[in-house]
Design a protein around this motif. Sequence first.
Motif, PDB file in Angstrom:
ATOM      1  N   PHE A 150      34.617 -28.499  69.502  1.00 13.58           N
ATOM      2  CA  PHE A 150      35.417 -27.206  69.154  1.00 13.58           C
ATOM      3  C   PHE A 150      34.339 -25.984  69.988  1.00 13.58           C
ATOM      4  CE2 PHE A 150      35.937 -23.537  66.021  1.00 13.58           C
ATOM      5  CZ  PHE A 150      37.407 -23.202  66.330  1.00 13.58           C
ATOM      6  N   ALA A 151      33.024 -26.174  70.055  1.00 18.33           N
ATOM      7  CA  ALA A 151      31.867 -25.177  70.264  1.00 18.33           C
ATOM      8  C   ALA A 151      32.246 -24.255  69.128  1.00 18.33           C
ATOM      9  CB  ALA A 151      32.682 -24.934  72.071  1.00 18.33           C
ATOM     10  N   ALA A 152      31.856 -24.496  67.770  1.00 17.76           N
ATOM     11  CA  ALA A 152      31.422 -23.390  66.864  1.00 17.76           C
ATOM     12  C   ALA A 152      30.340 -22.817  66.635  1.00 17.76           C
ATOM     13  CB  ALA A 152      32.088 -23.943  65.609  1.00 17.76           C
ATOM     14  N   ASP A 153      30.962 -21.253  66.430  1.00 13.75           N
ATOM     15  CA  ASP A 153      30.006 -20.388  66.385  1.00 13.75           C
ATOM     16  C   ASP A 153      28.872 -20.293  65.497  1.00 13.75           C
ATOM     17  OD1 ASP A 153      30.187 -18.359  69.112  1.00 13.75           O
ATOM     18  OD2 ASP A 153      31.829 -18.486  68.618  1.00 13.75           O
ATOM     19  N   MET A 154      30.187 -20.938  64.472  1.00 16.22           N
ATOM     20  CA  MET A 154      29.939 -21.030  62.847  1.00 16.22           C
ATOM     21  C   MET A 154      30.255 -22.092  62.142  1.00 16.22           C
ATOM     22  SD  MET A 154      26.894 -19.966  61.104  1.00 16.22           S
ATOM     23  CE  MET A 154      26.067 -18.378  61.482  1.00 16.22           C
ATOM     24  N   PHE A 155      29.638 -22.781  61.740  1.00 15.79           N
ATOM     25  CA  PHE A 155      30.552 -24.386  60.739  1.00 15.79           C
ATOM     26  C   PHE A 155      29.569 -23.847  59.420  1.00 15.79           C
ATOM     27  CE2 PHE A 155      29.971 -28.461  58.570  1.00 15.79           C
ATOM     28  CZ  PHE A 155      31.351 -28.771  58.314  1.00 15.79           C
ATOM     29  N   PHE A 156      30.315 -23.913  58.365  1.00 18.74           N
ATOM     30  CA  PHE A 156      30.912 -24.156  56.842  1.00 18.74           C
ATOM     31  C   PHE A 156      30.688 -25.113  55.801  1.00 18.74           C
ATOM     32  CE2 PHE A 156      31.513 -19.671  57.910  1.00 18.74           C
ATOM     33  CZ  PHE A 156      30.378 -18.687  58.140  1.00 18.74           C
ATOM     34  N   ASP A 157      30.127 -25.711  55.156  1.00 16.63           N
ATOM     35  CA  ASP A 157      30.165 -26.996  54.542  1.00 16.63           C
ATOM     36  C   ASP A 157      29.547 -27.067  53.436  1.00 16.63           C
ATOM     37  OD1 ASP A 157      30.368 -29.712  53.661  1.00 16.63           O
ATOM     38  OD2 ASP A 157      31.199 -30.096  55.939  1.00 16.63           O
ATOM     39  N   ASP A 158      29.907 -27.468  52.478  1.00 17.60           N
ATOM     40  CA  ASP A 158      29.428 -27.284  50.569  1.00 17.60           C
ATOM     41  C   ASP A 158      28.042 -28.644  50.768  1.00 17.60           C
ATOM     42  OD1 ASP A 158      31.125 -29.492  48.744  1.00 17.60           O
ATOM     43  OD2 ASP A 158      31.688 -29.596  50.238  1.00 17.60           O
ATOM     44  N   GLN A 159      28.479 -29.361  51.378  1.00 17.40           N
ATOM     45  CA  GLN A 159      27.433 -30.765  51.012  1.00 17.40           C
ATOM     46  C   GLN A 159      25.906 -30.630  52.035  1.00 17.40           C
ATOM     47  OE1 GLN A 159      29.108 -34.468  50.134  1.00 17.40           O
ATOM     48  NE2 GLN A 159      30.798 -33.801  50.147  1.00 17.40           N
ATOM     49  N   VAL A 160      24.559 -30.997  51.678  1.00 16.10           N
ATOM     50  CA  VAL A 160      23.912 -31.124  52.341  1.00 16.10           C
ATOM     51  C   VAL A 160      23.958 -31.921  53.275  1.00 16.10           C
ATOM     52  CG1 VAL A 160      21.095 -30.709  51.950  1.00 16.10           C
ATOM     53  CG2 VAL A 160      22.449 -29.985  50.639  1.00 16.10           C
ATOM     54  N   GLY A 161      23.889 -33.594  53.538  1.00 17.60           N
ATOM     55  CA  GLY A 161      24.306 -34.423  54.416  1.00 17.60           C
ATOM     56  C   GLY A 161      24.926 -34.181  55.737  1.00 17.60           C
ATOM     57  N   HIS A 162      26.522 -32.815  55.156  1.00 11.73           N
ATOM     58  CA  HIS A 162      27.286 -33.163  56.982  1.00 11.73           C
ATOM     59  C   HIS A 162      26.580 -31.934  56.733  1.00 11.73           C
ATOM     60  CE1 HIS A 162      31.046 -34.752  54.064  1.00 11.73           C
ATOM     61  NE2 HIS A 162      30.300 -35.110  54.515  1.00 11.73           N
ATOM     62  N   CYS A 163      25.627 -30.544  56.070  1.00 11.55           N
ATOM     63  CA  CYS A 163      24.936 -29.822  57.347  1.00 11.55           C
ATOM     64  C   CYS A 163      24.113 -30.179  57.860  1.00 11.55           C
ATOM     65  CB  CYS A 163      25.026 -28.398  56.207  1.00 11.55           C
ATOM     66  SG  CYS A 163      25.920 -27.847  55.027  1.00 11.55           S
ATOM     67  N   GLU A 164      23.151 -31.370  57.971  1.00  7.90           N
ATOM     68  CA  GLU A 164      21.812 -31.760  58.084  1.00  7.90           C
ATOM     69  C   GLU A 164      22.988 -32.375  59.572  1.00  7.90           C
ATOM     70  OE1 GLU A 164      18.801 -31.061  57.844  1.00  7.90           O
ATOM     71  OE2 GLU A 164      19.571 -29.380  56.301  1.00  7.90           O
ATOM     72  N   LYS A 165      23.075 -32.501  59.595  1.00  6.50           N
ATOM     73  CA  LYS A 165      23.834 -33.746  60.713  1.00  6.50           C
ATOM     74  C   LYS A 165      24.658 -32.804  62.237  1.00  6.50           C
ATOM     75  CE  LYS A 165      24.647 -37.700  58.372  1.00  6.50           C
ATOM     76  NZ  LYS A 165      25.373 -38.679  57.825  1.00  6.50           N
ATOM     77  N   ALA A 166      25.209 -31.911  60.948  1.00  8.99           N
ATOM     78  CA  ALA A 166      26.028 -30.710  62.384  1.00  8.99           C
ATOM     79  C   ALA A 166      24.853 -29.690  62.825  1.00  8.99           C
ATOM     80  CB  ALA A 166      26.819 -30.101  61.206  1.00  8.99           C
ATOM     81  N   ARG A 167      23.899 -29.023  61.407  1.00  8.21           N
ATOM     82  CA  ARG A 167      22.982 -28.415  62.373  1.00  8.21           C
ATOM     83  C   ARG A 167      22.179 -28.292  63.335  1.00  8.21           C
ATOM     84  NH1 ARG A 167      18.361 -27.761  57.984  1.00  8.21           N
ATOM     85  NH2 ARG A 167      17.587 -26.156  59.657  1.00  8.21           N
ATOM     86  N   GLY A 168      21.726 -29.645  64.206  1.00  9.32           N
ATOM     87  CA  GLY A 168      21.537 -29.762  65.305  1.00  9.32           C
ATOM     88  C   GLY A 168      22.589 -29.805  66.649  1.00  9.32           C
ATOM     89  N   HIS A 169      23.675 -29.038  66.390  1.00  8.69           N
ATOM     90  CA  HIS A 169      24.970 -28.985  67.538  1.00  8.69           C
ATOM     91  C   HIS A 169      25.483 -28.169  67.184  1.00  8.69           C
ATOM     92  CE1 HIS A 169      25.017 -33.301  68.243  1.00  8.69           C
ATOM     93  NE2 HIS A 169      25.179 -33.580  67.074  1.00  8.69           N
ATOM     94  N   VAL A 170      25.922 -27.482  66.351  1.00  6.51           N
ATOM     95  CA  VAL A 170      26.395 -25.873  66.081  1.00  6.51           C
ATOM     96  C   VAL A 170      25.345 -25.113  64.618  1.00  6.51           C
ATOM     97  CG1 VAL A 170      28.551 -26.602  66.571  1.00  6.51           C
ATOM     98  CG2 VAL A 170      28.002 -26.693  64.201  1.00  6.51           C
ATOM     99  N   VAL A 171      25.377 -24.063  64.846  1.00  8.57           N
ATOM    100  CA  VAL A 171      24.500 -23.419  63.659  1.00  8.57           C
ATOM    101  C   VAL A 171      25.402 -23.538  62.643  1.00  8.57           C
ATOM    102  CG1 VAL A 171      23.790 -20.781  62.867  1.00  8.57           C
ATOM    103  CG2 VAL A 171      23.677 -21.356  65.371  1.00  8.57           C
TER     104      VAL A 171
END
Length: 298
Positions: A266-287
Amino acid sequence: MAKALDDKLVLAISSRALFDLTESHQVFESQGVEAYRQYQIEHEDEILAPGDAFPLVKKLLALNSQLERAPVEVILISRNSADTGLRAFNSIQHYQLGISRAAFVSGHSPDPYLSAFGCQLFLSTHADDVRSALAAGFAAATILSGGARRAQNNELRIAFDGDAVLFSDESERVYQQGGLEAFQHHEQDAAKEPLRGGPFKPFLAALHRLQQEFPAGDSPIRTALVTARSAPAHERVIRTLRDWNIRLDESFFLGGLEKSAILEAFAADMFFDDQVGHCEKARGHVVTGHVPHGVSNE
C-alpha cells in the motif's frame, strides 16, 4: 483577531516527531535540562534532519497549495521552552514548512493545549503525553522510529487498524476474553449494529471531508483499513463505515496474517495500530504510530 481553526484539519506534533533530535535528547538524558538548553542554543543555527513524521507533515501541508483555501494546519507543540525551541523554528523555515503556530510548554504536558487549538491528531515520541491525550479524547500516537519514508510519492497514504483505533475496543475485549470463536459469533450476532467510534474516528472523518474537496477520482489522499478481522466479522465493519458515511479507499481483512507486506504494498506514509506486537513488525516497513488505547494496553 484571527478566526478559530474549526474548519481545518489540525495536526499537533512534537519537535522530536517532526525532526531528528536524537543527539540533543541524549544530552538531555545524560546531563539534564540545563546542559540540553545550552546545547540547543549553541547549535540553534544548525538545521535539524527530518524526523520520522516529517514526510507525513510535508505531504499534509502540500494539500494547502492544491485548493482555494488552506484546509490543513500543523502546530508544533513542544516540551521545550521557546528559548530551546528556536532551533526547531529555524529548521521549519529552512524546509519551508507552512508551520507558524507553536506552543512551548517548558517540560509540562501539552495535553491542555490540544483542545485550545482544536486538534484532531497529536503525534509525539513521548508515550506519557500520548496516553494523556488519548484519555482526554484526542486521536494520538507514539511515533516509532524506522520504516521507509515515501516522500518521493506526492500521494498521501494513511493506514489504520480497526478495533481500538478507528472503532472502540468492545469486540477486541470479547476476543481476548473468549477467543476467536466467541469473537466470530459475537460479530455475526451484532453484524447490523454499528460499532462505537474509537479515538481515530474524528481524524478519519476529517480526512474524508478533505478528500471530498478534490475532484472525484483525483484526490491526493488515500486511506486504508488493515485489520486482523476476516469473514464473517467483516460485515459489521463495512456496515459501521456505511453508517458513519465514511469511505475508505482500500480495506484489507487479513484473518490474523501479518500486516507488514500489505502495508508495504500500500506504500503507507503512516500506519496506526493499538497493539505493540503489530507495531514492532510494521515499523521496519512503514512509519508506525502506536495508539496505546483499549484492552491491549491496559
